[in-house]
Write a protein that holds these residues in place. Sequence first.
Motif, short mmCIF file in Angstrom:
data_model
loop_
_atom_site.label_atom_id
_atom_site.label_comp_id
_atom_site.label_asym_id
_atom_site.label_seq_id
_atom_site.Cartn_x
_atom_site.Cartn_y
_atom_site.Cartn_z
N LYS A 98 0.77 -1.14 -0.03
CA LYS A 98 0.19 -0.07 -0.06
C LYS A 98 0.87 1.32 -0.12
O LYS A 98 0.55 2.30 -0.80
CB LYS A 98 -0.86 0.02 1.26
CG LYS A 98 -2.01 1.10 1.09
CD LYS A 98 -3.00 0.94 2.63
CE LYS A 98 -4.19 1.68 2.20
NZ LYS A 98 -5.09 1.46 3.52
N PHE A 99 1.97 1.09 0.73
CA PHE A 99 2.71 2.36 0.85
C PHE A 99 3.27 2.67 -0.57
O PHE A 99 3.45 3.85 -0.90
CB PHE A 99 3.95 2.21 1.99
CG PHE A 99 4.89 3.13 2.10
CD1 PHE A 99 4.81 4.34 2.76
CD2 PHE A 99 6.18 3.25 1.15
CE1 PHE A 99 5.60 5.46 2.82
CE2 PHE A 99 6.91 4.48 1.10
CZ PHE A 99 6.73 5.40 2.12
N PHE A 100 3.96 1.75 -1.22
CA PHE A 100 4.70 1.96 -2.47
C PHE A 100 3.75 2.24 -3.63
O PHE A 100 4.18 3.20 -4.53
CB PHE A 100 5.43 0.64 -2.81
CG PHE A 100 6.68 0.65 -2.24
CD1 PHE A 100 7.96 1.38 -2.51
CD2 PHE A 100 6.98 -0.14 -1.14
CE1 PHE A 100 9.25 1.42 -2.07
CE2 PHE A 100 8.28 -0.25 -0.45
CZ PHE A 100 9.11 0.54 -0.86
N ARG A 101 2.51 1.54 -3.53
CA ARG A 101 1.56 2.04 -4.50
C ARG A 101 0.98 3.53 -4.35
O ARG A 101 0.87 4.31 -5.43
CB ARG A 101 0.39 0.94 -4.31
CG ARG A 101 0.69 -0.27 -4.84
CD ARG A 101 -0.65 -1.24 -5.09
NE ARG A 101 -0.10 -2.57 -5.40
CZ ARG A 101 -0.31 -3.65 -4.78
NH1 ARG A 101 -1.02 -3.45 -3.77
NH2 ARG A 101 0.08 -4.84 -5.17
N SER A 128 5.53 6.71 -13.31
CA SER A 128 6.56 5.17 -13.28
C SER A 128 5.60 4.01 -13.28
O SER A 128 4.46 4.04 -13.45
CB SER A 128 7.37 5.34 -12.02
OG SER A 128 6.45 5.04 -10.75
N GLY A 129 6.27 2.85 -13.29
CA GLY A 129 5.60 1.64 -13.28
C GLY A 129 5.24 1.24 -11.83
O GLY A 129 4.72 0.20 -11.95
N GLY A 130 5.52 2.24 -11.06
CA GLY A 130 4.98 1.87 -9.64
C GLY A 130 5.24 0.56 -8.72
O GLY A 130 4.38 0.19 -8.09
N TYR A 131 6.48 0.19 -9.16
CA TYR A 131 7.06 -0.70 -8.19
C TYR A 131 6.19 -2.26 -8.23
O TYR A 131 6.36 -3.15 -7.40
CB TYR A 131 7.06 -0.53 -6.70
CG TYR A 131 7.98 0.57 -6.18
CD1 TYR A 131 9.27 0.19 -5.89
CD2 TYR A 131 7.53 1.80 -6.12
CE1 TYR A 131 10.19 1.44 -5.57
CE2 TYR A 131 8.29 2.86 -5.91
CZ TYR A 131 9.69 2.51 -5.36
OH TYR A 131 10.71 3.51 -5.20
N GLN A 132 5.88 -2.24 -9.67
CA GLN A 132 4.99 -3.58 -9.76
C GLN A 132 5.73 -4.74 -9.67
O GLN A 132 5.30 -5.81 -9.07
CB GLN A 132 4.10 -3.61 -11.08
CG GLN A 132 3.02 -2.44 -11.17
CD GLN A 132 2.44 -2.51 -12.50
OE1 GLN A 132 1.72 -3.43 -12.89
NE2 GLN A 132 2.08 -1.21 -13.06
N GLU A 133 6.95 -4.76 -10.54
CA GLU A 133 7.75 -6.08 -10.28
C GLU A 133 8.18 -6.27 -8.84
O GLU A 133 8.23 -7.48 -8.43
CB GLU A 133 8.76 -6.03 -11.46
CG GLU A 133 9.47 -7.15 -11.56
CD GLU A 133 10.57 -7.06 -12.80
OE1 GLU A 133 11.62 -7.29 -12.64
OE2 GLU A 133 10.04 -6.48 -13.84
N GLU A 134 8.66 -5.35 -8.32
CA GLU A 134 9.22 -5.39 -6.95
C GLU A 134 8.20 -5.72 -5.94
O GLU A 134 8.62 -6.73 -5.05
CB GLU A 134 9.82 -4.05 -6.66
CG GLU A 134 11.18 -3.53 -7.18
CD GLU A 134 10.72 -3.14 -8.58
OE1 GLU A 134 11.74 -2.70 -9.46
OE2 GLU A 134 9.61 -2.85 -8.85
N LEU A 135 6.86 -5.43 -5.86
CA LEU A 135 5.90 -5.84 -5.09
C LEU A 135 5.68 -7.11 -5.26
O LEU A 135 5.28 -8.02 -4.38
CB LEU A 135 4.81 -4.89 -5.26
CG LEU A 135 4.92 -3.47 -4.70
CD1 LEU A 135 3.81 -2.71 -5.09
CD2 LEU A 135 5.32 -3.44 -3.27
#
Length: 618
Positions: A565-568, A603-610
């Motif tokens: 939630k934080f990163f999104r 940005s890609g919103g950290y999708q891969e990292e999440l």
Amino acid sequence: MSSLHLAGATVNQTPLDWEGNFNHILQAIQKAKDQSVDLLCFPELSITGYGSEDLFLSYWYPKKALAYLKKALPFTKGITVCLGLPCRINQKVYNCMAVLENGKVLGFVPKQFLAIDGVHYECRWFTPWKAGLMTSLDFDGASVPFGDMIFEKKGLRYGFEICEDAWRGDARPGYRLKDRKVNLILNPSASHFAMGKSHQREILVTESSEALEAAYFYVNLLGNESGRMIFDGEVLFADKGELLYKNPLLSFKDYQLISFKYPLPKTLETPEKTATESKNEEFTAAVSLALFDYLRKSRSKGFVLSLSGGADSSTIAILVAEMVRRGILCLGTPLFLEKIHRSSDIDPKSSVKDITGKLLTTAYQGTKNSSADTFNSAKSLAESIGAVFNQWSIDEEVASYTRKIEAALGRKLEWEKDDIALQNIQARARSPIIWMLANINNSLLLSTSNRSEGDVGYTTMDGDTSGSISPIAAVSKDFILQWLRWAESTLGYEGLKEVNALQPTAELRPKERKQTDEEDLMPYPVLTAIEQLAIKDKRSPIDIYLNLKEELSLEPSILKSYIAKFFRLWSRNQWKRERLAPSFHLDEFNVDPKTWYRFPILSGGYQEELKEMENTEE
């Protein structure tokens, strides 16, 4: 080696206020002369101010700084004065200290290492000087030495480490000064304030005096110089691994002069050291001074605040009251009023509470979703500190906007489908009327956003983000909550009793929905823990999860959901952070892209990292 009377002068400067800056310098020089000082050191860039930004890139700005250096020469008879200024040589600008003595310039010493992290962007304006390099600068018809040099006064050899120079470990200039047998190292600085940073400086200065086998004298700039960065005016002196002097910080005065004999006479007590303050005290002192400087340098008449009765707006109200109390305590009422350009319309015999009422106007802007608890909290707080308190309902405005949109859409707005829009219109409807009050009063509108809300975009653009300055945007919500309890008990603000009894809530949904901030987001201590690792330490989602799963008593799946939630929310709300009102830098880090943390708006919103974090074994 003879005894030398040393002095450091902290100065509160302002870019482009040439005469004001020069007068602060002259006043400090005269006071030093009155005390028979031999050597007086001013901070880095003391003639222009550190916050001159791209003015340093112009040709005329460094040239004018040299003209003011020349104006200072006649005042250096019988004293050595070290002043900071930008100097241009061969199309490059250097951050320099000039050594003046008996009406002449003995030399210019340029900075060798530039600050390029956090709030600092020195490489944009300045070029680092190379160790050991010497040249000359044509100044007032004479060729003056320019470069890596040392000086002598009464048999005492001294040299410079300019701010960042001292923080570069084994590469620092101090080790070469040690090889050149200097007795004293001067560190003129423009080191930004951050809570807890003073202790780090104490360690640096104390350890340097031992490692470099020289007395170490640190002198910092003072005040909210140009809007965002605050300087605490710290002066530190150490010898043989012992801290001998530390002055009171964050003064409201234009300058401070600290002087003593070196070597210290054995028959006399060493100069007094002041106690290091708690973070709560540092925060209070720093924001109070920053508000004072912002008010007087903008030539505004006061402040206007939308006082909700909640934690954030109540914090800001108390900080304005503290600005008045501390300013009067430091300067006296007549000078305080003169500094803020209000001596003609405020009686100098007025009480702190009365003066606060002249400077702070508040308004409780309620809706049908507001509670009696927050109204009573706002009213009692405003009355307790003397602030002007207004109240009105914005239900009519909200209803008008809502009817127009419903007509355009051809349907009724519903909380189940239109939750965010129905919340935001309330916050936005408050903005035009409070701005109107600020305009009429010729006052600064204070924005109430904190850093935790900035992280996740839990704030309404053109609503509660509206303002001329955002005093608490650089500190977390859980810091604010504990500070309010401290301010009630330690500072004695009894009007905070009702504020501290409330649970943080935006009060934008209907009362039966029982909205709270932490239910909308996550527990504030968890948000702060994630933020520290994500933004300050720049860790990835999976790293944060692995770090926190042992520290926090949370189910792994819940912790993962909070981190996601934080990163999104962080990623999708960068555009909001780009538009926040100017804020003060107060902590180890902040999320203002103009001063500390830059992040792409799209940005890609950290999708891969999440996804990687989600697939980690629990």
